[in-house]
Enzyme design. Structure first.
Site, PDB file in Angstrom:
ATOM      1  N   ASN A   1      17.145   4.945  32.972  1.00 37.65           N
ATOM      2  CA  ASN A   1      17.882   4.247  31.753  1.00 37.65           C
ATOM      3  C   ASN A   1      17.369   4.603  30.709  1.00 37.65           C
ATOM      4  O   ASN A   1      17.747   4.095  29.625  1.00 37.65           O
ATOM      5  CB  ASN A   1      17.326   2.598  32.016  1.00 37.65           C
ATOM      6  CG  ASN A   1      15.880   2.814  31.763  1.00 37.65           C
ATOM      7  OD1 ASN A   1      15.371   3.602  31.509  1.00 37.65           O
ATOM      8  ND2 ASN A   1      15.305   1.322  31.939  1.00 37.65           N
TER       9      ASN A   1
ATOM     10  N   LEU B   1      10.753   7.022  41.112  1.00 44.56           N
ATOM     11  CA  LEU B   1       9.871   7.247  39.900  1.00 44.56           C
ATOM     12  C   LEU B   1      10.380   6.445  38.696  1.00 44.56           C
ATOM     13  O   LEU B   1       9.634   6.588  37.682  1.00 44.56           O
ATOM     14  CB  LEU B   1       9.983   8.672  39.317  1.00 44.56           C
ATOM     15  CG  LEU B   1       9.085   9.651  40.381  1.00 44.56           C
ATOM     16  CD1 LEU B   1       9.563   9.699  41.749  1.00 44.56           C
ATOM     17  CD2 LEU B   1       9.197  11.192  39.499  1.00 44.56           C
TER      18      LEU B   1
ATOM     19  N   LYS C   1       9.745  -6.638  36.349  1.00 45.21           N
ATOM     20  CA  LYS C   1      10.860  -6.532  36.769  1.00 45.21           C
ATOM     21  C   LYS C   1      11.206  -5.110  37.551  1.00 45.21           C
ATOM     22  O   LYS C   1      11.776  -5.084  38.771  1.00 45.21           O
ATOM     23  CB  LYS C   1      12.005  -6.824  36.049  1.00 45.21           C
ATOM     24  CG  LYS C   1      12.350  -8.121  35.583  1.00 45.21           C
ATOM     25  CD  LYS C   1      13.536  -8.376  34.775  1.00 45.21           C
ATOM     26  CE  LYS C   1      13.868  -9.938  34.407  1.00 45.21           C
ATOM     27  NZ  LYS C   1      14.743  -9.861  33.487  1.00 45.21           N
TER      28      LYS C   1
ATOM     29  N   ALA D   1       6.589   6.608  43.837  1.00 45.17           N
ATOM     30  CA  ALA D   1       5.580   7.006  42.974  1.00 45.17           C
ATOM     31  C   ALA D   1       4.730   5.663  42.547  1.00 45.17           C
ATOM     32  O   ALA D   1       4.901   5.102  41.582  1.00 45.17           O
ATOM     33  CB  ALA D   1       6.242   7.648  41.615  1.00 45.17           C
TER      34      ALA D   1
ATOM     35  N   TYR E   1       1.800  -3.483  34.855  1.00 41.83           N
ATOM     36  CA  TYR E   1       1.839  -2.135  35.708  1.00 41.83           C
ATOM     37  C   TYR E   1       1.147  -2.070  36.871  1.00 41.83           C
ATOM     38  O   TYR E   1       1.710  -1.834  37.939  1.00 41.83           O
ATOM     39  CB  TYR E   1       1.464  -0.973  34.740  1.00 41.83           C
ATOM     40  CG  TYR E   1       1.581   0.231  35.164  1.00 41.83           C
ATOM     41  CD1 TYR E   1       3.103   0.910  35.305  1.00 41.83           C
ATOM     42  CD2 TYR E   1       0.696   1.207  35.604  1.00 41.83           C
ATOM     43  CE1 TYR E   1       3.321   2.231  35.654  1.00 41.83           C
ATOM     44  CE2 TYR E   1       0.914   2.359  36.010  1.00 41.83           C
ATOM     45  CZ  TYR E   1       2.243   2.876  36.027  1.00 41.83           C
ATOM     46  OH  TYR E   1       2.335   4.356  36.534  1.00 41.83           O
TER      47      TYR E   1
ATOM     48  N   THR F   1      -1.478  12.977  35.097  1.00 44.85           N
ATOM     49  CA  THR F   1      -0.697  14.267  35.087  1.00 44.85           C
ATOM     50  C   THR F   1      -0.099  14.476  33.890  1.00 44.85           C
ATOM     51  O   THR F   1       0.027  13.821  32.896  1.00 44.85           O
ATOM     52  CB  THR F   1       0.273  13.982  36.155  1.00 44.85           C
ATOM     53  OG1 THR F   1      -0.111  13.400  37.328  1.00 44.85           O
ATOM     54  CG2 THR F   1       1.230  15.196  36.340  1.00 44.85           C
TER      55      THR F   1
END
Ligand code: UDP
Length: 311
Positions: A32, A73, A91, A114, A145, A175
């Site tokens: 998106n 991901l 969401k 992920a 999260y 990462t």
């Protein structure tokens, strides 16, 4: 194979698209563009085996093409970004994940989630093993999260139990590498851009909190190995077990950039985990995977990337 990567224009996603194309697969990248970018995939667009579709997984997605594998991901991953619209983050990890799981079920595709070290919250066990249930504040600013990614794992395992879907769950630890976004407030990108500009290096708290940093090419190899593994749902930790304090990473970046920047101390964000290091025994034993790129080499590559995009 034909492989769908949601969040494929993001930092890790774009490296994953590139690697899977190199391996000869057809890749459909869904994003998106909230935190992903067209620049990240600009070089891939010319490849006839690559297709980009601007789409948010919160809405269902359909294609007539037969998809063999799905990597999910799609989710803003840095604290700054996932807190910008916390409800949207939830969401993506609930409605979005149900959409992606439903898609994989319809296609009979194997699907990898992920997930994240954030499922361990501020861990009371150290290093973190996959069987540790974590210590997450369900009502704090990171919860959209952390809890989102936890319920996403729940959904994966419910689809596995109910529909026998071929799931793979990777728990990704910090990462870094080229294509990290400049403005995501992450420690490595912040410190490198501050050091290159000769600005103060902003250490949150006293800098004694720890993280373990994995170079992006190692992460992508680990994700692909997990996807390809037979009879292994995970969760599997993927990350580099080399643990550093935030102050140590600041000093390393100052020395590698030859910067004259000074360290300044600012307040620690709420619920900032005090320590984090993956136990990667399962990845080593079941995937024959461990990080290969050492921190200094990885940081040098990342510094070169930021030099190019800043100047
Ligand atoms: N951090 C910092 N200065 C910065 C950005 C981050 O000291 O400019 C700290 C942050 O408080 C955390 C660690 O670095 O303790 C890693 O933060 P990041 O946002 O990169 O990822 P996290 O692991 O917290 O999701």
């Amino acid at each position: 194979m034909t492989i769908l990567i949601t969040g494929g224009a993001g930092f890790i996603g774009s490296h994953l698209c590139e690697k899977l194309l190199k391996e000869g697969h057809k890749v459909i990248c869904l994003d998106n563009l909230f935190t992903g970018s067209r620049e990240n995939i600009a070089l891939l667009l010319a490849d006839k085996n690559f297709q980009f579709i601007e789409h948010d997984i919160i809405e269902p997605f359909f294609t007539s093409e037969k998809i063999d594998q799905v990597y999910n991901l799609a989710c803003p991953a840095s604290p700054v970004h996932y807190q910008l619209n916390a409800i949207r983050t939830v969401k993506a990890n609930t409605i979005g994940v149900i959409n992606v799981l439903g898609f994989a079920k319809k296609h009979g595709a194997r699907i990898l989630q992920a997930s994240t070290s954030e499922v361990y919250g501020d861990p009371a066990e150290h290093p973190q093993k996959e069987n540790y249930f974590g210590n997450v504040n369900p009502i704090g600013p990171r919860a959209c999260y952390d809890e989102g990614k936890r319920v996403a794992e729940t959904l994966f395992f419910d689809y596995y139990r109910k529909y026998n879907l071929e799931i793979r769950v990777a728990r990704i630890f910090n990462t870094y590498g080229p294509k990290m976004s400049l403005n995501d407030g992450r420690v490595v990108s912040n410190f490198i851009t501050q050091a290159l500009a000769g600005k103060d290096i902003t250490i949150y708290g006293d800098g004694s909190q720890t993280r373990s940093f994995c170079y992006v090419s190692d992460m992508v190899d680990g994700l692909i190995k997990l996807m390809e593994a037979e009879n292994l749902t995970g969760p599997v930790n993927l990350g580099n077990p080399l643990e550093l304090t935030i102050k140590e990473i600041a000093e390393k970046i100052i020395s590698l950039t030859g910067s004259k920047s000074k360290l300044v101390y600012q307040s620690l964000p709420q619920d900032d985990p005090t320590r984090r290091r993956p136990d990667i025994t399962i990845a080593k034993e079941k995937l024959n995977w461990q990080p290969e790129v050492n921190l200094e080499d990885g940081l040098k590559q990342t510094i070169e990337y930021f030099k190019k995009i800043i100047i």
